[in-house]
Design an enzyme around this catalytic site. Structure first.
Site, PDB file in Angstrom:
ATOM      1  CE  LYS A  14      -2.185  -0.915   3.834  1.00  0.00           C
ATOM      2  NZ  LYS A  14      -1.471  -2.148   4.267  1.00  0.00           N
ATOM      3  NE  ARG A 128       7.751  -2.737   6.106  1.00  0.00           N
ATOM      4  CZ  ARG A 128       6.426  -2.565   6.032  1.00  0.00           C
ATOM      5  NH1 ARG A 128       5.888  -2.050   4.950  1.00  0.00           N
ATOM      6  NH2 ARG A 128       5.653  -2.919   7.025  1.00  0.00           N
ATOM      7  NE  ARG A 145       2.437  -4.995  11.076  1.00  0.00           N
ATOM      8  CZ  ARG A 145       3.543  -4.889  10.337  1.00  0.00           C
ATOM      9  NH1 ARG A 145       4.674  -5.404  10.777  1.00  0.00           N
ATOM     10  NH2 ARG A 145       3.519  -4.278   9.194  1.00  0.00           N
TER      11      ARG A 145
HETATM   12  P1  ADP Z   1       0.828  -2.326   7.895  1.00  0.00           P
HETATM   13  O1  ADP Z   1      -0.353  -2.262   6.960  1.00  0.00           O
HETATM   14  O2  ADP Z   1       2.064  -2.819   7.215  1.00  0.00           O
HETATM   15  O3  ADP Z   1       0.537  -3.023   9.179  1.00  0.00           O
HETATM   16  P2  ADP Z   1       0.581   0.512   8.558  1.00  0.00           P
HETATM   17  O4  ADP Z   1       1.678   1.475   8.446  1.00  0.00           O
HETATM   18  O5  ADP Z   1      -0.591   0.729   7.651  1.00  0.00           O
HETATM   19  O6  ADP Z   1       1.273  -0.873   8.275  1.00  0.00           O
HETATM   20  O7  ADP Z   1       0.052   0.421  10.048  1.00  0.00           O
HETATM   21  C1  ADP Z   1       0.942   0.226  11.112  1.00  0.00           C
HETATM   22  C2  ADP Z   1       0.189   0.134  12.445  1.00  0.00           C
HETATM   23  O8  ADP Z   1      -0.557   1.357  12.676  1.00  0.00           O
HETATM   24  C3  ADP Z   1      -0.873  -0.959  12.531  1.00  0.00           C
HETATM   25  O9  ADP Z   1      -0.322  -2.222  12.862  1.00  0.00           O
HETATM   26  C4  ADP Z   1      -1.771  -0.392  13.651  1.00  0.00           C
HETATM   27  O10 ADP Z   1      -1.196  -0.571  14.921  1.00  0.00           O
HETATM   28  C5  ADP Z   1      -1.780   1.093  13.364  1.00  0.00           C
HETATM   29  N1  ADP Z   1      -2.901   1.465  12.475  1.00  0.00           N
HETATM   30  C6  ADP Z   1      -2.807   1.948  11.206  1.00  0.00           C
HETATM   31  N2  ADP Z   1      -4.030   2.172  10.691  1.00  0.00           N
HETATM   32  C7  ADP Z   1      -4.930   1.806  11.643  1.00  0.00           C
HETATM   33  C8  ADP Z   1      -6.344   1.780  11.720  1.00  0.00           C
HETATM   34  N3  ADP Z   1      -7.119   2.174  10.696  1.00  0.00           N
HETATM   35  N4  ADP Z   1      -6.911   1.359  12.868  1.00  0.00           N
HETATM   36  C9  ADP Z   1      -6.177   0.966  13.902  1.00  0.00           C
HETATM   37  N5  ADP Z   1      -4.835   0.947  13.902  1.00  0.00           N
HETATM   38  C10 ADP Z   1      -4.203   1.357  12.788  1.00  0.00           C
END
Ligand code: ADP
Length: 193
Positions: A14, A128, A145
């Site tokens: 993403k 990564r 995750r």
């Molecule tokens: P990835 O998709 O690789 O897990 P992100 O950078 O999108 O990485 O998100 C990292 C962390 O940020 C998530 O594991 C979560 O803890 C938090 N996070 C991001 N977006 C949300 C969301 N919409 N709701 C709750 N937590 C979120």
């Protein structure tokens, strides 16, 4: 006005593609993960709260995430639309986004779901981890995750499919290949260019 949600499991790419896709659509990217990491780096109260969840691979509680997104979507630069990266991830967040858009007289144009095989995801995330040293890229946290994504976020895919806004994009393969597939979807969303 173009409103798009980019969905996909951790490691789907993403973040790799969001800026280009948004550029093509002429809208800003709003990445909740990036906002949380920026808050952590700036050592704000929100950052301190969020860090515990990020490091454990858990979602930040809905009320915190929703309040943050509400504020962000009220900003002037989202007037032409936006590309949401990593939001919504729970059914509660979907309801908040629906409500927010309805209040603004908008609706979602498209949900783009990047689909990637699970083994490829783990491989990418471990690679990564070696390069970026993100605190949530250790093997245990990666598995957590992916599990949280399966439990809480995968149900959103069929929900958006039922609404007729879902575009599935194959996220396997080379970055350039995936980029082409995404740009095709973006082209279909903005026929006038
Ligand atoms: P990835 O998709 O690789 O897990 P992100 O950078 O999108 O990485 O998100 C990292 C962390 O940020 C998530 O594991 C979560 O803890 C938090 N996070 C991001 N977006 C949300 C969301 N919409 N709701 C709750 N937590 C979120």
């Amino acid at each position: 006005m173009t409103t798009v949600v980019l969905m996909g499991p951790p490691g789907a790419g993403k973040g790799t593609h969001a800026e280009l896709l948004a550029g093509r659509l002429g809208v800003p990217v709003i990445s909740t993960g990036d906002i949380f990491r920026a808050q952590v780096a700036a050592k704000t109260d929100l950052g301190r709260t969020a860090q515990r969840y990020l490091d454990a691979g858990e979602y930040v509680p809905d009320e915190i995430t929703n309040a943050m997104v509400r504020e962000r979507l009220a900003a002037e630069d989202t007037r032409p639309g936006f590309l949401l990266d990593g939001y919504p991830r729970t059914l509660d967040q979907v309801a908040v986004l629906d409500d927010l858009l309805a209040t603004q007289g908008r609706s979602l144009d498209a949900v783009v779901a990047l689909r990637v095989d699970e083994e490829a995801l783990v491989r990418r995330l471990l690679r990564r981890a070696e390069i970026e040293h993100r605190s949530d890229d250790t093997e245990d946290v990666i598995r957590r995750r992916l599990q949280v994504y399966g439990d809480q976020t995968v149900p959103l895919i069929s929900l958006y499919s039922d609404r007729g806004v879902l575009h599935n994009v194959d996220g396997n393969g080379e970055i350039a290949e995936v980029r082409e597939r995404l740009l095709q979807v973006a082209g279909a969303l903005t026929p006038a260019g």
